[in-house]
Design a protein around this motif. Structure first.
Motif, PDB file in Angstrom:
ATOM      1  N   SER A   1     -27.475  14.694  23.923  1.00 49.42           N
ATOM      2  CA  SER A   1     -28.612  15.165  25.114  1.00 49.42           C
ATOM      3  C   SER A   1     -30.283  15.173  24.285  1.00 49.42           C
ATOM      4  CB  SER A   1     -28.161  16.770  25.301  1.00 49.42           C
ATOM      5  OG  SER A   1     -28.098  17.245  23.579  1.00 49.42           O
ATOM      6  N   ARG A   2     -30.250  14.677  23.224  1.00 46.45           N
ATOM      7  CA  ARG A   2     -31.399  14.165  22.745  1.00 46.45           C
ATOM      8  C   ARG A   2     -31.122  12.709  21.493  1.00 46.45           C
ATOM      9  NH1 ARG A   2     -32.198  20.023  18.563  1.00 46.45           N
ATOM     10  NH2 ARG A   2     -31.867  21.073  20.168  1.00 46.45           N
ATOM     11  N   PRO A   3     -31.073  12.102  22.952  1.00 44.20           N
ATOM     12  CA  PRO A   3     -31.014  10.559  22.629  1.00 44.20           C
ATOM     13  C   PRO A   3     -31.507   9.680  22.010  1.00 44.20           C
ATOM     14  CG  PRO A   3     -31.746  10.966  24.925  1.00 44.20           C
ATOM     15  CD  PRO A   3     -31.234  12.243  23.981  1.00 44.20           C
ATOM     16  N   LEU A   4     -32.750  10.041  21.425  1.00 40.12           N
ATOM     17  CA  LEU A   4     -33.412   9.098  20.491  1.00 40.12           C
ATOM     18  C   LEU A   4     -33.062   8.622  19.392  1.00 40.12           C
ATOM     19  CD1 LEU A   4     -36.724  10.608  21.581  1.00 40.12           C
ATOM     20  CD2 LEU A   4     -35.969   9.512  22.884  1.00 40.12           C
ATOM     21  N   SER A   5     -32.314   9.497  18.219  1.00 39.10           N
ATOM     22  CA  SER A   5     -31.663   8.851  17.355  1.00 39.10           C
ATOM     23  C   SER A   5     -30.523   9.420  17.529  1.00 39.10           C
ATOM     24  CB  SER A   5     -32.804   9.846  16.512  1.00 39.10           C
ATOM     25  OG  SER A   5     -32.609  10.908  16.011  1.00 39.10           O
ATOM     26  N   ILE A   6     -29.207   9.278  16.220  1.00 41.35           N
ATOM     27  CA  ILE A   6     -28.010  10.086  15.983  1.00 41.35           C
ATOM     28  C   ILE A   6     -28.087  10.553  14.825  1.00 41.35           C
ATOM     29  CG2 ILE A   6     -26.557   8.770  18.569  1.00 41.35           C
ATOM     30  CD1 ILE A   6     -26.472   6.356  15.439  1.00 41.35           C
ATOM     31  N   THR A   7     -27.773  10.680  14.156  1.00 44.13           N
ATOM     32  CA  THR A   7     -26.948  11.781  12.655  1.00 44.13           C
ATOM     33  C   THR A   7     -25.619  11.725  12.218  1.00 44.13           C
ATOM     34  OG1 THR A   7     -26.960  13.868  13.458  1.00 44.13           O
ATOM     35  CG2 THR A   7     -29.435  13.126  12.800  1.00 44.13           C
ATOM     36  N   ILE A   8     -25.749  11.505  10.911  1.00 41.72           N
ATOM     37  CA  ILE A   8     -24.161  12.061  10.322  1.00 41.72           C
ATOM     38  C   ILE A   8     -24.904  12.854   9.345  1.00 41.72           C
ATOM     39  CG2 ILE A   8     -23.477  10.019  10.622  1.00 41.72           C
ATOM     40  CD1 ILE A   8     -23.754   8.606   8.510  1.00 41.72           C
ATOM     41  N   THR A   9     -23.277  13.534   9.048  1.00 43.65           N
ATOM     42  CA  THR A   9     -24.592  14.534   7.913  1.00 43.65           C
ATOM     43  C   THR A   9     -22.964  14.240   6.488  1.00 43.65           C
ATOM     44  OG1 THR A   9     -25.200  16.244   9.288  1.00 43.65           O
ATOM     45  CG2 THR A   9     -24.389  16.662   6.822  1.00 43.65           C
ATOM     46  N   VAL A  10     -22.647  14.241   5.677  1.00 40.95           N
ATOM     47  CA  VAL A  10     -22.142  13.642   5.156  1.00 40.95           C
ATOM     48  C   VAL A  10     -22.549  13.883   3.195  1.00 40.95           C
ATOM     49  CG1 VAL A  10     -22.243  10.687   6.137  1.00 40.95           C
ATOM     50  CG2 VAL A  10     -23.354  11.697   3.767  1.00 40.95           C
ATOM     51  N   LYS A  11     -20.539  14.506   2.241  1.00 40.42           N
ATOM     52  CA  LYS A  11     -20.565  15.393   1.484  1.00 40.42           C
ATOM     53  C   LYS A  11     -19.729  13.811   0.626  1.00 40.42           C
ATOM     54  CE  LYS A  11     -19.059  19.302  -0.738  1.00 40.42           C
ATOM     55  NZ  LYS A  11     -20.117  20.011  -1.063  1.00 40.42           N
ATOM     56  N   ALA A  12     -20.919  13.812  -0.341  1.00 36.90           N
ATOM     57  CA  ALA A  12     -19.649  12.933  -1.530  1.00 36.90           C
ATOM     58  C   ALA A  12     -18.921  13.537  -2.033  1.00 36.90           C
ATOM     59  CB  ALA A  12     -20.917  12.350  -2.499  1.00 36.90           C
ATOM     60  N   GLN A  13     -17.709  13.639  -2.527  1.00 37.32           N
ATOM     61  CA  GLN A  13     -16.925  13.714  -2.985  1.00 37.32           C
ATOM     62  C   GLN A  13     -16.032  13.218  -4.009  1.00 37.32           C
ATOM     63  OE1 GLN A  13     -15.396  16.384  -2.048  1.00 37.32           O
ATOM     64  NE2 GLN A  13     -16.313  16.224   0.707  1.00 37.32           N
ATOM     65  N   SER A  14     -15.827  13.654  -5.149  1.00 32.07           N
ATOM     66  CA  SER A  14     -15.314  13.566  -6.821  1.00 32.07           C
ATOM     67  C   SER A  14     -14.837  11.713  -6.124  1.00 32.07           C
ATOM     68  CB  SER A  14     -14.619  13.713  -7.564  1.00 32.07           C
ATOM     69  OG  SER A  14     -13.326  13.581  -7.420  1.00 32.07           O
ATOM     70  N   THR A  15     -14.074  11.219  -5.391  1.00 33.56           N
ATOM     71  CA  THR A  15     -13.891   9.846  -5.264  1.00 33.56           C
ATOM     72  C   THR A  15     -14.612   8.995  -4.233  1.00 33.56           C
ATOM     73  OG1 THR A  15     -11.963  10.342  -3.940  1.00 33.56           O
ATOM     74  CG2 THR A  15     -11.065  10.487  -6.025  1.00 33.56           C
ATOM     75  N   SER A  16     -15.480   9.212  -3.562  1.00 31.68           N
ATOM     76  CA  SER A  16     -16.332   8.362  -2.491  1.00 31.68           C
ATOM     77  C   SER A  16     -17.117   7.630  -3.777  1.00 31.68           C
ATOM     78  CB  SER A  16     -17.745  10.022  -2.026  1.00 31.68           C
ATOM     79  OG  SER A  16     -17.364  10.967  -1.998  1.00 31.68           O
ATOM     80  N   VAL A  17     -16.999   6.225  -2.202  1.00 26.69           N
ATOM     81  CA  VAL A  17     -18.018   5.454  -2.621  1.00 26.69           C
ATOM     82  C   VAL A  17     -18.873   4.602  -1.037  1.00 26.69           C
ATOM     83  CG1 VAL A  17     -17.595   2.692  -2.404  1.00 26.69           C
ATOM     84  CG2 VAL A  17     -15.227   3.949  -3.693  1.00 26.69           C
ATOM     85  N   GLY A  18     -18.352   4.993  -0.068  1.00 28.08           N
ATOM     86  CA  GLY A  18     -19.454   4.865   0.762  1.00 28.08           C
ATOM     87  C   GLY A  18     -20.852   5.829   0.407  1.00 28.08           C
TER      88      GLY A  18
END
Length: 363
Positions: free
Chosen positions: A79-96
Motif C-alpha cells: 500500500s506504500r509502493p514507492l519503496s520496500i523495506t526489510i528488517t533484519v536481526k543478526a544472530q551469532s552465526t549470521s553471515v549475510g
C-alpha cells in the motif's frame, strides 16, 4: 541522495532490475531496517507478508563471486509502493545479515529475486485475524497490519508478540501509533524480563494457553498467522490444537524455509493425542499398570486407578502435580508450571500430560 520521482507509467519493479539501498534505520541492538527503491523509479507490487531474496557480495572466500543469497520477509506494505523495506536481526552465526549491518549503505545497489511467498492474509480473507509472532517474526505481521491500516477500513486484528524484553519489541512505537487511532487493532505484548528501571504494564512470561485466552478470548473465531523460531511456532500449534482450534485456519512462516508455492509448504505432522488411540501407563512405584487412551491425562488415569498425585490447578500452571517420567513419551502442553530444566531431566506435569503409547512414571 537525489530524489527519484516515481515512474508510474512503467511496469512495477521486477527482479531483472537492481535494488538501490535508500535508507538504513537502526531499530535496536544488531537490528536495522533497510529501505530499497528502484533506480529507474519503478513502483513495487507484491502481497503483504511476502519475502525477497537478496544476493549479497559478502566475501570472495564464500564462493566464486563472493556472494550469498539470503531471504528476508518484507516489513513494508504494497500500500506504500514507492519503496520496500526489510528488517533484519543478526544472530551469532549470521553471515549475510552481519554483512548488511556492517557494510550496506545508502546508494549501494544489489541484485534481488522476488518478491514471492504464500504467507499473506490476502490469500485467506477473514473478518477477524490473530497474528502471533516472536522476535523478528514480527516483520510479516507488520507488513499485513500496515496494509490493514492503509486500507481505510476498520481492522479486527489481535496482534500478539513475544520478545525478550520491551526494548526489543521491533516496531513497537509504530504499532502503538496505529492502535491509538483504530480500536480494531489490539496489541498484546509479552516479555521474558523487564528493562532495568522501566515499568512494564504488559504480560510477562512465556506465551501460554491461559495467556492466549486472555489476549484473544475469541481466538476460535479468528484466522491465525504465526511467525517466529520453530520451537515457538510448535508451542503455538500445540496450544491451539489442545484448545480445539480448527488448524485448517492456521498459517505459519518459517525463519528457515522460504516457501514460494502451496506445493512447497511443509506438512505439519505434529504428534498429538488421537481420540480412540490406545495407551498404557505403568505407575512404577505402586506396581499398577493401567490401560487408557491417548486423550487421557496421567493425572486422570492415576485417580481412576486409586492412586493419589497431589494436584492443584489441573491446567499446568501451579506445578503441584510434577512427577518423574521413567520411560515413554507424553504430549504435554503446560502453562508455565514446569521449567525447561525439569523437562530435560524427565519431569512432567501429570495434569496436562497425555501418554503416547506406553509410558512409565514414578508414582
Amino acid at each position: 541522495m537525489p530524489y527519484t520521482s516515481p515512474n508510474w507509467s512503467t511496469e512495477p519493479w521486477n527482479d531483472s532490475q537492481m535494488l538501490e539501498c535508500s535508507m538504513v534505520v537502526p531499530e535496536n541492538d544488531d537490528t536495522a531496517t533497510f529501505a530499497f527503491r528502484a533506480p529507474n523509479g519503478a513502483w513495487f507490487d507484491y502481497q503483504p507478508g511476502q519475502f525477497i531474496t537478496l544476493d549479497l557480495p559478502v566475501d570472495p572466500k564464500v564462493g566464486p563471486k563472493g556472494n550469498v543469497q539470503r531471504t528476508y520477509t518484507l516489513s513494508s506494505s504494497p500500500s506504500r509502493p514507492l519503496s520496500i523495506t526489510i528488517t533484519v536481526k543478526a544472530q551469532s552465526t549470521s553471515v549475510g545479515t552481519r554483512w548488511m549491518l556492517d557494510h550496506l549503505k545508502p546508494g549501494m545497489q544489489i541484485k534481488a529475486f522476488g518478491p514471492a511467498g504464500i504467507f499473506s492474509f490476502h490469500r485467506h480473507p477473514s473478518q477477524k485475524y490473530l497474528m502471533i509472532s516472536a522476535g523478528s517474526g514480527i516483520t510479516p505481521m507488520m507488513s499485513m497490519t500496515t496494509w490493514a491500516w492503509d486500507s481505510g477500513q476498520m481492522p479486527d486484528i489481535v496482534f500478539v508478540h513475544a520478545a525478550k524484553r520491551p526494548s526489543e519489541i521491533i516496531f513497537r512505537e509504530r504499532l502503538e501509533q496505529f492502535a491509538n487511532r483504530v480500536p480494531g487493532l489490539q496489541l498484546r505484548f509479552t516479555v521474558e524480563e523487564s528493562d532495568p528501571f522501566r515499568a512494564w504494564p504488559g504480560f510477562r512470561g512465556r506465551l501460554s494457553q491461559i495467556m492466549l485466552g486472555l489476549m484473544a478470548p475469541d481466538y476460535l473465531d479468528r484466522e491465525v498467522f504465526c511467525c517466529g523460531p520453530e520451537p515457538f511456532m510448535q508451542a503455538v500449534r500445540e496450544m491451539l490444537q489442545s484448545l480445539g482450534y480448527d488448524m485448517a485456519r492456521y498459517h505459519q512462516e518459517s525463519f528457515g524455509l522460504a516457501v514460494s508455492t502451496e506445493a512447497e509448504a511443509p506438512v505439519l505432522d505434529d504428534v498429538t493425542p488421537v481420540d480412540g488411540a490406545v495407551a498404557e501407563i505403568t505407575f512404577a512405584d505402586s506396581g499398577v499398570v493401567a490401560a487408557c487412551g491417548e486423550t487421557d491425562t496421567v493425572l486422570a488415569v492415576a485417580k481412576r486407578s486409586g492412586l493419589n498425585i497431589p494436584s492443584g490447578c489441573t491446567f499446568g500452571l501451579c506445578g503441584t502435580c510434577k512427577v518423574k517420567k521413567i520411560s515413554g513419551d507424553v504430549h504435554m502442553v503446560h502453562n508455565g508450571g514446569i521449567s525447561d530444566d525439569d523437562i530435560a531431566e524427565g519431569y512432567i506435569l501429570a495434569c496436562c500430560s497425555h501418554p503416547m503409547g506406553r509410558v512409565s512414571v514414578a508414582v
